[in-house]
Design a protein around this motif. Sequence first.
Motif, PDB file in Angstrom:
ATOM      1  N   LEU A  26       0.844  -1.208   0.000  1.00  0.00           N
ATOM      2  CA  LEU A  26       0.000   0.000   0.000  1.00  0.00           C
ATOM      3  C   LEU A  26       0.873   1.250   0.000  1.00  0.00           C
ATOM      4  O   LEU A  26       0.617   2.207  -0.734  1.00  0.00           O
ATOM      5  N   LEU A  27       1.918   1.222   0.811  1.00  0.00           N
ATOM      6  CA  LEU A  27       2.812   2.382   0.869  1.00  0.00           C
ATOM      7  C   LEU A  27       3.559   2.569  -0.445  1.00  0.00           C
ATOM      8  O   LEU A  27       3.774   3.694  -0.888  1.00  0.00           O
ATOM      9  N   ALA A  28       3.937   1.448  -1.090  1.00  0.00           N
ATOM     10  CA  ALA A  28       4.648   1.547  -2.377  1.00  0.00           C
ATOM     11  C   ALA A  28       3.730   2.182  -3.424  1.00  0.00           C
ATOM     12  O   ALA A  28       4.170   3.031  -4.209  1.00  0.00           O
ATOM     13  N   ALA A  29       2.447   1.791  -3.427  1.00  0.00           N
ATOM     14  CA  ALA A  29       1.485   2.376  -4.378  1.00  0.00           C
ATOM     15  C   ALA A  29       1.322   3.871  -4.089  1.00  0.00           C
ATOM     16  O   ALA A  29       1.258   4.702  -5.009  1.00  0.00           O
ATOM     17  N   ASN A  30       1.302   4.222  -2.795  1.00  0.00           N
ATOM     18  CA  ASN A  30       1.180   5.645  -2.430  1.00  0.00           C
ATOM     19  C   ASN A  30       2.396   6.435  -2.909  1.00  0.00           C
ATOM     20  O   ASN A  30       2.261   7.539  -3.444  1.00  0.00           O
ATOM     21  N   THR A  31       3.585   5.850  -2.708  1.00  0.00           N
ATOM     22  CA  THR A  31       4.810   6.548  -3.100  1.00  0.00           C
ATOM     23  C   THR A  31       4.849   6.761  -4.615  1.00  0.00           C
ATOM     24  O   THR A  31       5.254   7.832  -5.086  1.00  0.00           O
ATOM     25  N   ALA A  32       4.410   5.746  -5.379  1.00  0.00           N
ATOM     26  CA  ALA A  32       4.400   5.880  -6.849  1.00  0.00           C
ATOM     27  C   ALA A  32       3.453   7.012  -7.265  1.00  0.00           C
ATOM     28  O   ALA A  32       3.792   7.837  -8.135  1.00  0.00           O
ATOM     29  N   MET A  33       2.287   7.067  -6.630  1.00  0.00           N
ATOM     30  CA  MET A  33       1.333   8.144  -6.952  1.00  0.00           C
ATOM     31  C   MET A  33       1.876   9.506  -6.515  1.00  0.00           C
ATOM     32  O   MET A  33       1.693  10.512  -7.205  1.00  0.00           O
ATOM     33  N   ALA A  34       2.587   9.524  -5.389  1.00  0.00           N
ATOM     34  CA  ALA A  34       3.178  10.781  -4.906  1.00  0.00           C
ATOM     35  C   ALA A  34       4.186  11.324  -5.921  1.00  0.00           C
ATOM     36  O   ALA A  34       4.245  12.540  -6.157  1.00  0.00           O
ATOM     37  N   GLU A  35       4.959  10.432  -6.538  1.00  0.00           N
ATOM     38  CA  GLU A  35       5.929  10.885  -7.555  1.00  0.00           C
ATOM     39  C   GLU A  35       5.202  11.516  -8.732  1.00  0.00           C
ATOM     40  O   GLU A  35       5.630  12.536  -9.273  1.00  0.00           O
ATOM     41  N   LYS A  36       4.072  10.908  -9.129  1.00  0.00           N
ATOM     42  CA  LYS A  36       3.279  11.487 -10.223  1.00  0.00           C
ATOM     43  C   LYS A  36       2.745  12.863  -9.822  1.00  0.00           C
ATOM     44  O   LYS A  36       2.746  13.803 -10.614  1.00  0.00           O
ATOM     45  N   ASN A  37       2.285  12.975  -8.584  1.00  0.00           N
ATOM     46  CA  ASN A  37       1.768  14.272  -8.101  1.00  0.00           C
ATOM     47  C   ASN A  37       2.851  15.341  -8.149  1.00  0.00           C
ATOM     48  O   ASN A  37       2.609  16.483  -8.551  1.00  0.00           O
ATOM     49  N   ARG A  38       4.075  14.948  -7.707  1.00  0.00           N
ATOM     50  CA  ARG A  38       5.179  15.924  -7.680  1.00  0.00           C
ATOM     51  C   ARG A  38       5.452  16.445  -9.094  1.00  0.00           C
ATOM     52  O   ARG A  38       5.611  17.640  -9.325  1.00  0.00           O
ATOM     53  N   ASP A 111      -3.932  10.857   1.488  1.00  0.00           N
ATOM     54  CA  ASP A 111      -2.973  10.032   0.755  1.00  0.00           C
ATOM     55  C   ASP A 111      -2.780  10.598  -0.650  1.00  0.00           C
ATOM     56  O   ASP A 111      -3.485  11.527  -1.074  1.00  0.00           O
ATOM     57  N   ALA A 112      -1.807  10.032  -1.359  1.00  0.00           N
ATOM     58  CA  ALA A 112      -1.413  10.601  -2.655  1.00  0.00           C
ATOM     59  C   ALA A 112      -2.535  10.486  -3.696  1.00  0.00           C
ATOM     60  O   ALA A 112      -2.685  11.368  -4.551  1.00  0.00           O
ATOM     61  N   ALA A 113      -3.346   9.431  -3.606  1.00  0.00           N
ATOM     62  CA  ALA A 113      -4.441   9.277  -4.579  1.00  0.00           C
ATOM     63  C   ALA A 113      -5.466  10.402  -4.396  1.00  0.00           C
ATOM     64  O   ALA A 113      -6.011  10.939  -5.377  1.00  0.00           O
ATOM     65  N   GLN A 114      -5.736  10.773  -3.159  1.00  0.00           N
ATOM     66  CA  GLN A 114      -6.670  11.888  -2.909  1.00  0.00           C
ATOM     67  C   GLN A 114      -6.100  13.196  -3.451  1.00  0.00           C
ATOM     68  O   GLN A 114      -6.821  14.017  -4.020  1.00  0.00           O
ATOM     69  N   HIS A 116      -4.037  13.506  -5.923  1.00  0.00           N
ATOM     70  CA  HIS A 116      -4.130  13.434  -7.383  1.00  0.00           C
ATOM     71  C   HIS A 116      -5.495  13.974  -7.839  1.00  0.00           C
ATOM     72  O   HIS A 116      -5.569  14.832  -8.726  1.00  0.00           O
ATOM     73  N   LYS A 117      -6.565  13.500  -7.205  1.00  0.00           N
ATOM     74  CA  LYS A 117      -7.915  13.999  -7.552  1.00  0.00           C
ATOM     75  C   LYS A 117      -8.018  15.488  -7.229  1.00  0.00           C
ATOM     76  O   LYS A 117      -8.563  16.276  -8.001  1.00  0.00           O
ATOM     77  N   GLY A 118      -7.490  15.869  -6.083  1.00  0.00           N
ATOM     78  CA  GLY A 118      -7.553  17.269  -5.656  1.00  0.00           C
ATOM     79  C   GLY A 118      -6.865  18.200  -6.639  1.00  0.00           C
ATOM     80  O   GLY A 118      -7.355  19.308  -6.896  1.00  0.00           O
ATOM     81  N   LEU A 119      -5.747  17.760  -7.207  1.00  0.00           N
ATOM     82  CA  LEU A 119      -5.016  18.608  -8.164  1.00  0.00           C
ATOM     83  C   LEU A 119      -5.877  18.866  -9.400  1.00  0.00           C
ATOM     84  O   LEU A 119      -5.947  19.996  -9.893  1.00  0.00           O
ATOM     85  N   HIS A 120      -6.545  17.820  -9.885  1.00  0.00           N
ATOM     86  CA  HIS A 120      -7.397  17.995 -11.074  1.00  0.00           C
ATOM     87  C   HIS A 120      -8.568  18.920 -10.766  1.00  0.00           C
ATOM     88  O   HIS A 120      -8.949  19.749 -11.597  1.00  0.00           O
ATOM     89  N   LEU A 121      -9.125  18.812  -9.565  1.00  0.00           N
ATOM     90  CA  LEU A 121     -10.244  19.697  -9.185  1.00  0.00           C
ATOM     91  C   LEU A 121      -9.749  21.141  -9.022  1.00  0.00           C
ATOM     92  O   LEU A 121     -10.400  22.086  -9.466  1.00  0.00           O
ATOM     93  N   LEU A 122      -8.582  21.283  -8.407  1.00  0.00           N
ATOM     94  CA  LEU A 122      -8.042  22.627  -8.170  1.00  0.00           C
ATOM     95  C   LEU A 122      -7.774  23.357  -9.489  1.00  0.00           C
ATOM     96  O   LEU A 122      -8.026  24.561  -9.603  1.00  0.00           O
ATOM     97  N   ASP A 149       3.740  10.176   1.842  1.00  0.00           N
ATOM     98  CA  ASP A 149       4.226  11.181   0.891  1.00  0.00           C
ATOM     99  C   ASP A 149       3.050  11.556  -0.001  1.00  0.00           C
ATOM    100  O   ASP A 149       2.366  10.675  -0.545  1.00  0.00           O
ATOM    101  N   LEU A 150       2.791  12.853  -0.142  1.00  0.00           N
ATOM    102  CA  LEU A 150       1.660  13.291  -0.986  1.00  0.00           C
ATOM    103  C   LEU A 150       2.124  13.825  -2.328  1.00  0.00           C
ATOM    104  O   LEU A 150       1.313  14.157  -3.182  1.00  0.00           O
ATOM    105  N   GLY A 151       3.467  13.941  -2.470  1.00  0.00           N
ATOM    106  CA  GLY A 151       4.006  14.557  -3.682  1.00  0.00           C
ATOM    107  C   GLY A 151       4.444  15.988  -3.404  1.00  0.00           C
ATOM    108  O   GLY A 151       4.711  16.759  -4.321  1.00  0.00           O
ATOM    109  N   GLU A 152       4.544  16.324  -2.111  1.00  0.00           N
ATOM    110  CA  GLU A 152       4.988  17.661  -1.734  1.00  0.00           C
ATOM    111  C   GLU A 152       6.493  17.824  -1.974  1.00  0.00           C
ATOM    112  O   GLU A 152       7.217  16.825  -2.085  1.00  0.00           O
ATOM    113  N   HIS A 153       6.942  19.081  -1.989  1.00  0.00           N
ATOM    114  CA  HIS A 153       8.377  19.376  -2.076  1.00  0.00           C
ATOM    115  C   HIS A 153       8.947  19.682  -0.700  1.00  0.00           C
ATOM    116  O   HIS A 153      10.133  19.479  -0.449  1.00  0.00           O
ATOM    117  N   HIS A 154       8.085  20.212   0.169  1.00  0.00           N
ATOM    118  CA  HIS A 154       8.518  20.535   1.530  1.00  0.00           C
ATOM    119  C   HIS A 154       7.429  20.079   2.496  1.00  0.00           C
ATOM    120  O   HIS A 154       6.250  20.131   2.170  1.00  0.00           O
TER     121      HIS A 154
END
Length: 236
Positions: A26-38, A111-114, A116-122, A149-154
């Motif tokens: 689950l954490l690995a899937a989150n990290t992969a999505m976080a990289e996409k978000n970044r 989590d990173a999947a949320q 991801h959706k939030g970025l598209h809505l924003l 990790d959500l894909g943040e820089h800081h």
Amino acid sequence: MCDSCGCDLTPDHSHDSKVIEVHQSLLAANTAMAEKNRAHIEKMGAVAINMISSPGSGKTTLLEKTIEALGNSLRIGVIEGDIETDRDAERIRAKGVPVIQLTTGGACHLDAAQIHKGLHLLEKEPGGDQLDLLFIENVGNLVCPATFDLGEHHRLVLVSVPEGPDKPAKYPKAFISSQLFIISKTDLLPYFDFPVEEAKAEALQLNPELEVMPLSSTSGEGFEQWLEYLTRVCGK
Ligand SMILES: Nc1nc2c(ncn2[C@@H]2O[C@H](COP(=O)(O)OP(=O)(O)OP(=O)(O)O)[C@@H](O)[C@H]2O)c(=O)[nH]1
Ligand SMILES: [Mg+2]
């Protein structure tokens, strides 16, 4: 049958390894999505900051005062995370910046999947695709958000003066994984026993790279340093 917990597996808890495997995947899937978000956030031209703290440490108030203080000098967007209600998003919307509220329906962290959706809505909000700085206000919780990790820089962690100085020692992961530690509500220092230097030393023992910044959204103390930090992380 396991005597300890009543599950179908053997009493020697050989099921523990399976629990760990599922958690890791689950954490690995989150990290992969976080990289996409970044990458997505960078394509938007923005820098993202993930705010972590216990409920009520002053995250939304700090955002409100920051938006007021920055004026038009940085284009700010906000993704709000809460278990229920859009109250924080309403407070931010009143300040005139693009904002999206994510409600987790019970989960104690974003989590990173949320995100991801939030970025598209924003991006569909007026001005939401033209940002310098994206704040993600995580669900009020000093424990679970530190793992995701959500894909943040800081990442910044806040502890307010009424919470007490022992939080870095008790909840180390949030401090180890952050770049900035804000001691908030410093206007309350005369009324609470919060030795700032002790809290700072304990946090730095966990993470020598951590920048520590005491401030008050009420009095404005420490804001100059905070606004400088934001300008610096945006590369402006
Ligand atoms: N004295 C003082 N009170 C503050 C300060 N910042 C925030 N508060 C108060 O602290 C309370 C909680 O502030 P919020 O900004 O809503 O806290 P939060 O971290 O966003 O809370 P959650 O989103 O529920 O986790 C409010 O009553 C604020 O007015 C400050 O610098 N000084
Ligand atoms: Mg809030």
